[in-house]
Write an enzyme that holds these catalytic residues in place. Structure first.
Site, PDB file in Angstrom:
ATOM      1  N   GLY A  22     101.450 -11.460   7.507  1.00 48.47           N
ATOM      2  CA  GLY A  22     103.186 -10.255   7.628  1.00 48.47           C
ATOM      3  C   GLY A  22     102.932  -9.520   6.349  1.00 48.47           C
ATOM      4  N   TYR A  58     110.704  -7.973  -7.202  1.00 57.17           N
ATOM      5  CA  TYR A  58     110.738  -7.018  -6.762  1.00 57.17           C
ATOM      6  C   TYR A  58     110.943  -5.525  -7.010  1.00 57.17           C
ATOM      7  CZ  TYR A  58     106.889  -9.552  -4.637  1.00 57.17           C
ATOM      8  OH  TYR A  58     105.800 -10.760  -4.471  1.00 57.17           O
ATOM      9  N   SER A 169     105.470 -21.558  -4.497  1.00 58.69           N
ATOM     10  CA  SER A 169     104.261 -20.939  -4.830  1.00 58.69           C
ATOM     11  C   SER A 169     103.206 -20.548  -6.164  1.00 58.69           C
ATOM     12  CB  SER A 169     104.441 -18.724  -4.585  1.00 58.69           C
ATOM     13  OG  SER A 169     103.651 -17.838  -5.505  1.00 58.69           O
ATOM     14  N   ASN A 170     102.246 -20.710  -6.619  1.00 62.95           N
ATOM     15  CA  ASN A 170     101.705 -21.029  -7.068  1.00 62.95           C
ATOM     16  C   ASN A 170     101.582 -21.443  -7.963  1.00 62.95           C
ATOM     17  OD1 ASN A 170     100.450 -17.616  -8.125  1.00 62.95           O
ATOM     18  ND2 ASN A 170     102.049 -17.847  -7.950  1.00 62.95           N
ATOM     19  N   SER A 220      97.481 -11.310  -2.243  1.00 65.55           N
ATOM     20  CA  SER A 220      96.259 -10.544  -2.280  1.00 65.55           C
ATOM     21  C   SER A 220      94.640 -11.233  -2.145  1.00 65.55           C
ATOM     22  CB  SER A 220      95.204 -10.765  -3.993  1.00 65.55           C
ATOM     23  OG  SER A 220      96.600 -10.411  -4.983  1.00 65.55           O
ATOM     24  N   LEU A 222      93.257  -9.029   0.385  1.00 65.53           N
ATOM     25  CA  LEU A 222      92.211  -7.983  -0.084  1.00 65.53           C
ATOM     26  C   LEU A 222      91.532  -7.970  -1.565  1.00 65.53           C
ATOM     27  CD1 LEU A 222      93.525  -5.707   2.915  1.00 65.53           C
ATOM     28  CD2 LEU A 222      91.468  -7.402   3.094  1.00 65.53           C
ATOM     29  N   GLY A 223      91.936  -9.073  -2.639  1.00 66.74           N
ATOM     30  CA  GLY A 223      91.475  -8.992  -3.972  1.00 66.74           C
ATOM     31  C   GLY A 223      92.724  -8.118  -4.247  1.00 66.74           C
ATOM     32  N   TRP A 230      98.509  -7.124 -15.694  1.00 66.31           N
ATOM     33  CA  TRP A 230      97.972  -8.628 -15.190  1.00 66.31           C
ATOM     34  C   TRP A 230      96.598  -8.970 -13.851  1.00 66.31           C
ATOM     35  CZ3 TRP A 230      99.112  -9.041  -9.435  1.00 66.31           C
ATOM     36  CH2 TRP A 230      99.497  -7.714  -9.412  1.00 66.31           C
TER      37      TRP A 230
END
Length: 326
Positions: A22, A58, A169-170, A220, A222-223, A230
């Site tokens: 995505g 966002y 999430s998280n 993240s 790809l890092g 943050w």
């Protein structure tokens, strides 16, 4: 698993499907030019993306929604081709605020439903008009809510047809178990969106989620950005890793494509964010090669158990998820 650019969806435990790749749509609201998300999402749909990850917080859901609607109007896609994930922000955890928050997202997107709606963080903040409430001394103002009560309000949203699938999430293992062991659970969480990449492969959480039919969605992958406010920028840039670069050279790919393929090949959904048309296209080109078993093992061996996204500003919250091992 035969993955193609046209079909790379996997099953969720509720019978719905989620594309393994995505586009993440977060960009710093203060510095991202107007219409960036709008143009990038339209470009991504033309490239072949069908899964978009967004959030009220966002501040660009109106652009994402407009882009998807325009591509539906011009006949490129139908609404049912698109998978959209929205998120319940920390200030909306009290049960009576859950449906209004989801309805706000639906109104902003101008959609009748979202495909997946997730609790963005297990950390509740004081409800109100500001997303990041602070007291006079500048300290975060937290709120105590029962995650199970929040979940029940989400279940009611699914029953009302406003959302197809529910996730989190998280969340760490303990927080997932709170939901999974909730008396009278109607709808199980189908996904847990967490940081996941070759330097942070999440083996324990991944194993636990697999045992409980929860798909891991890796943010993240790809890092991440090097925003020191943050992100832990002491961590080395993932995409410069020598092993990833050498494997990429062998496959005539780049290190980002190898990092994404690694997760996709082990059934982890990836949502790389990019506002670069070139990188949006490159990140999608991961279905015309595969990594060997030895390459997969070698990349797994890169795990350093380090987070880029530590969110230390909230580490004093009673539900801060990252104090636990997993």
């Amino acid at each position: 698993m035969n993955l193609t650019a046209e079909n790379h969806s996997i099953a969720l435990s509720d019978g719905n499907q989620i594309p393994l790749l995505g586009l993440g749509t977060y960009g710093p609201p203060q510095t991202t030019p107007k219409d960036t998300a709008l143009n990038c999402v339209k470009h991504a749909i033309d490239v072949g993306y069908r899964h978009f990850d967004g959030a009220l917080v966002y501040f660009n859901e109106h652009e994402v929604g407009q882009a998807i609607r325009e591509k539906i109007q011009d006949g490129t896609v139908k609404r049912e081709d698109i998978f959209y994930c929205g998120k319940l922000w920390n200030t909306f955890h009290p049960p009576e605020l859950v449906r209004p928050a989801l309805e706000r997202t639906l109104k902003t997107l101008q959609f009748d439903y979202v495909d997946l709606y997730i609790i963005e963080m297990p950390t509740a903040f004081k409800p109100g008009d500001t997303f990041y409430p602070r007291d006079e001394d500048g300290k975060n103002v937290y709120h105590e809510t029962d995650l199970c009560a929040t979940w029940e309000a989400l279940e009611a949203c699914k029953d009302a047809g406003l959302v197809k699938s529910l996730g989190v999430s998280n969340f760490n293992r303990r927080q997932l178990e709170l939901i999974l062991n909730k008396p009278g659970l109607k709808h199980r969480p189908v996904s847990n969106q967490v940081e996941c990449h070759p330097y942070f492969t999440q083996p324990k959480l991944l194993k636990y989620c697999r045992q409980n039919n929860i798909v891991v969605v890796g943010y993240s992958p790809l890092g991440t950005s090097r925003d020191a406010s943050w992100v832990n920028i002491k961590n080395p840039p993932l995409l410069e890793d020598e092993l990833l670069v050498s494997i990429a050279t062998k496959h005539n790919k780049n290190s980002a494509q190898v990092g994404l393929r690694f997760n996709v090949q082990r059934g982890v959904v990836v949502i790389p964010k990019s506002f670069s048309p070139q990188r949006i296209m490159e990140n999608f080109q991961i279905f015309d090669f595969s990594l060997t078993e030895d390459e997969m093992k070698a990349i797994e061996g890169l795990n350093k158990n380090i987070r880029f996204v530590e969110l230390l500003m909230w580490s004093d919250h009673p539900e801060y998820p990252f104090h636990d091992d997993f």
